[in-house]
Design a protein around this motif. Structure first.
Motif, PDB file in Angstrom:
ATOM      1  N   SER A 110      78.867   9.186  -5.592  1.00  0.00           N
ATOM      2  CA  SER A 110      77.807   8.459  -6.280  1.00  0.00           C
ATOM      3  C   SER A 110      76.473   8.880  -5.662  1.00  0.00           C
ATOM      4  O   SER A 110      76.392   9.875  -4.935  1.00  0.00           O
ATOM      5  CB  SER A 110      78.013   6.942  -6.173  1.00  0.00           C
ATOM      6  N   GLN A 160      82.427   0.023 -13.120  1.00  0.00           N
ATOM      7  CA  GLN A 160      80.980   0.090 -13.096  1.00  0.00           C
ATOM      8  C   GLN A 160      80.381  -1.252 -12.726  1.00  0.00           C
ATOM      9  O   GLN A 160      80.965  -2.306 -12.975  1.00  0.00           O
ATOM     10  CB  GLN A 160      80.438   0.529 -14.461  1.00  0.00           C
ATOM     11  N   GLU A 206      75.468   3.397 -16.726  1.00  0.00           N
ATOM     12  CA  GLU A 206      74.568   4.447 -17.158  1.00  0.00           C
ATOM     13  C   GLU A 206      73.156   3.903 -17.336  1.00  0.00           C
ATOM     14  O   GLU A 206      72.948   2.840 -17.921  1.00  0.00           O
ATOM     15  CB  GLU A 206      75.058   5.054 -18.473  1.00  0.00           C
ATOM     16  N   GLY A 207      72.179   4.651 -16.822  1.00  0.00           N
ATOM     17  CA  GLY A 207      70.788   4.229 -16.924  1.00  0.00           C
ATOM     18  C   GLY A 207      70.325   3.366 -15.769  1.00  0.00           C
ATOM     19  O   GLY A 207      69.172   2.933 -15.748  1.00  0.00           O
TER      20      GLY A 207
END
Length: 695
Positions: free
Chosen positions: A241, A7, A170-171
């Motif tokens: 993605s 990530q 995430e977010g």
């Protein structure tokens, strides 16, 4: 499939957020402007004080902007984003702490983001990009190929900037700054084993395959704010993605050669004319601007704004984007101020009125239909065409780069002048209409169903005499008029629900386009040269369902009589009259009172099982019917609601006198003939003595 799980770090986050204070301060205390008719700005000042500054400060976007998204390593499965990519935290679904300046501005004027078609059929690509059919799932789209190798190579990152790889945390979301209208998304695939030279890119239900070199690409339409994608190889490695796009605001204006407002149709007969008792329904609604010669998809609707509202939106948006784009924001505020100043000193016109309706369509109305007359030289030649010369439209496109949606709006600023030529003068290029291009004159004529130009493009059906069934609606029974004198009739139409959804297209030419509006909302439109623009018109929304519209028509043959079928043009709110072949006199007579005095000016209806026709008595009380549709059987003549049953045996019925008594409005029967007990007229009239007679 193997999917990398690495990530991105929030430390990579960059980009810009709106500073909403100025926009919010502007919105406080600014109610929605409601006007009966918008003002028209002076044409010369529009070009010098509005369009010229726009041209100097806003570069048009390219028709297709190539965007290198990143590189997929087929050997390791790692995806490396382009160095221009950055991370931004996504707002929560309900997060009042996040600034929403752009949304607040457009919400106040009831302008919603468009719903974009994510699967257009794209053809006519610019030079240097070839097209091959889509070879994957969802076949039918056309994908560009042959992206120049140098444009797909990664560039060196700025000093101190880290390259992003893998999935965002995430977010957060990955953003790419873009400038193009439509986007050609380019992906590199490297380290493909010789046995696995097949790689694919999937966006939505479309798949493109790597054909040669190391790039695969796909075009997404304008106003796309985000796409999900998957890059995969035959070796089962893949990366999935999503990427979001950050666009700068765009502002521009464009000028059309001519814009049709309405068509007033010449009735048959060289002495015929018509006059409108009200003009509130005469006009048209503009729903969409687009360029459709390179796409088969229906464009999104164009949300229009009043001029005063457009100036206010520009000023507010300029303040909101000034932090991220100082020059752009300042220029927007300057143009907004110039429009506001011109609007404050301008007035409405006496010949046309335009306004923006609650559904954000543009209503243009002809306010001179009561005083305008047709030219008296026959249908298709004597029609009066009311159009605007060189109307100028300003437009704004801005993306809410926090929340994602793209907003846009268009406003009619003004025009050079309005014109009212006869169709024949326009056709022959009589001065001053010789200054218009042949294409513009053809466009105006070809939108008139009475002209040969229209009928050449739209051949009539052998079974339907209506030349424009999609917009000309039957308006009552055919009208019969004699060879002498004038026949005055009232033609009416009750607006139906289906008419409010009626549409028609007008293909126009742009004389000036500043800022690339057509590139943003069409497909692969060049930035130079004359461009075709399609306007989607709708029926006049000034008429409500159930409203009755009417017109008084005078039919005068000047030595010859005839039969005409009235039609209501639902697109422009006017009435047209199509000649019907007339036969010999099949029925004639006079209408008299009980004392035998002729009754002139009485409307007489001939009712048949298939419909019938109508006329009006002359000064001598005479009526004549030449209908070819008469069939043997029971017919009726009706005057002022009183019905005279007649049996037609195929031979002409001439010199029939109808005695009209003022006593009772009931059904009138020939003397000595009892009513048929099976007819609706029985009942209460069974014992009634008929007050009138047929002789």
């Amino acid at each position: 499939m193997n999917r990398p799980t690495r990530q991105l770090s929030p430390g990579h986050i960059q980009g810009w957020a709106f500073l909403p204070s100025m926009a919010l301060l502007y919105l406080i205390g600014q109610p929605l402007t409601v006007m009966a008719g918008d003002r028209v700005l002076p044409f010369a000042e529009i070009m010098t004080k509005i369009c010229a500054p726009i041209q100097n400060n806003f570069a048009p976007p390219p028709p297709i902007g190539q965007v290198v998204v990143g590189t997929f390593d087929a050997g390791t499965g790692v995806f490396t984003w382009h160095p221009s990519a950055f991370l931004r935290a996504l707002p929560k679904p309900v997060d009042l702490s996040q600034p929403r300046a752009i949304k607040l501005i457009f919400d106040q004027y009831n302008i919603r983001p468009p719903v974009v078609n994510l699967n257009p059929v794209i053809i006519g690509l610019p030079p240097g990009i070839t097209a091959v059919p889509n070879l994957g799932p969802g076949a039918g789209g056309i994908m560009p190929r042959g992206v120049p190798e140098i444009e797909s190579r990664a560039v060196s990152p700025a000093p101190g900037k880290r390259i992003l790889t893998g999935l965002p945390p995430e977010g957060y979301a990955v953003f790419l700054p873009v400038k193009g209208a439509q986007l050609d998304l380019v992906f590199r695939v490297v380290n493909l084993p010789p046995s696995q030279r097949r790689a694919s890119l999937t966006i939505g239900d479309r798949t493109a395959w790597l054909q040669q070199g190391d790039t695969v690409d796909m075009v997404v339409p304008s106003t796309t704010v985000a796409v999900g994608f998957t890059v995969a190889t035959q070796g089962k490695r893949s990366f999935s993605s999503a990427v979001r796009f950050e666009r700068p605001p765009y502002l521009g204006c464009f000028t059309l050669d001519a814009f049709p407002m309405t068509y007033l149709y010449q009735p048959p007969g060289n002495l015929s004319s018509q006059s409108y008792t009200t003009t509130q329904q005469v006009g048209t609604v503009v729903r969409t601007f687009s360029e459709t010669s390179t796409s088969t998809t229906r464009p999104v609707n164009t949300p229009f704004s009043m001029v005063g509202d457009f100036a206010a939106i520009l000023t507010a948006v300029g303040g909101a984007v000034a932090t991220a784009y100082p020059a752009v924001g300042g220029a927007m505020q300057g143009v907004g101020g110039a429009i506001g100043a011109l609007w404050g000193s301008s007035t409405t016109t006496s010949s046309e009125s335009h306004t923006v309706l609650t559904d954000k369509t543009l209503l243009i109305q002809d306010t001179q239909a009561q005083t305008m007359t047709t030219c008296g030289i026959g249908p298709g030649r004597g029609d009066r065409i009311h159009f605007l010369k060189n109307p100028v439209f300003a437009w704004l496109v801005v993306q809410d780069n926090v929340w994602g949606p793209v907003y846009f709006t268009v406003s009619l600023l003004g025009y050079e002048r309005d014109s009212f030529p006869c169709a024949e003068d326009l056709r022959n290029g009589v001065s001053p209409y010789n200054t218009y291009s042949p294409q513009t004159r053809m466009m105006l004529l070809a939108h008139d169903p009475s002209t040969p130009e229209y009928r050449q493009l739209h051949p009539a059906s052998p079974t339907n005499p209506n030349p424009a069934p999609e917009r000309w609606l039957l308006a009552g029974l055919p009208i019969e008029y004699g060879s002498e004198g004038q026949l005055l009739m009232t033609v009416s139409h009750v607006v139906q629900d289906t008419e409010t959804r009626m549409e028609s297209t007008v293909v126009n030419q742009t004389t000036t386009e500043i800022g690339g509006f057509l590139s943003l909302f069409a497909t692969n439109v060049p930035q130079s040269g004359s461009k075709s623009l399609t306007t989607v018109h709708g029926s006049s929304a000034a008429t409500m369902i159930g409203t009755t519209t009417s017109v008084n028509v005078t039919l005068a043959g000047g030595g010859t009589g005839g039969v005409v079928q009235p039609y209501y043009d639902a697109l422009y709110g006017t009435y047209a009259y199509e000649p019907i072949p007339a036969g010999p006199v099949m029925m004639s007579g006079t209408v008299v009172d009980p004392a035998g005095r002729p009754l002139g000016g009485k409307e007489v209806l001939l009712l048949t099982p298939s419909g019938g026709s109508r006329t009006r008595t002359n000064a001598q009380g005479m009526y004549v019917f030449r209908s070819r549709s008469l069939q043997k059987g029971a017919l009726a003549l009706e005057i002022e609601g009183r019905r005279f049953p007649i049996t037609f045996e195929g031979k002409s019925l001439v010199n029939r006198s109808l005695i009209l008594s003022p006593a009772s409005p009931g059904v009138v029967r020939p003397r000595g003939v009892e009513p048929d007990p099976g007819t609706p007229e029985e009942g209460a009239r069974k014992a009634q003595k008929p007050p009138s007679d047929v002789k």
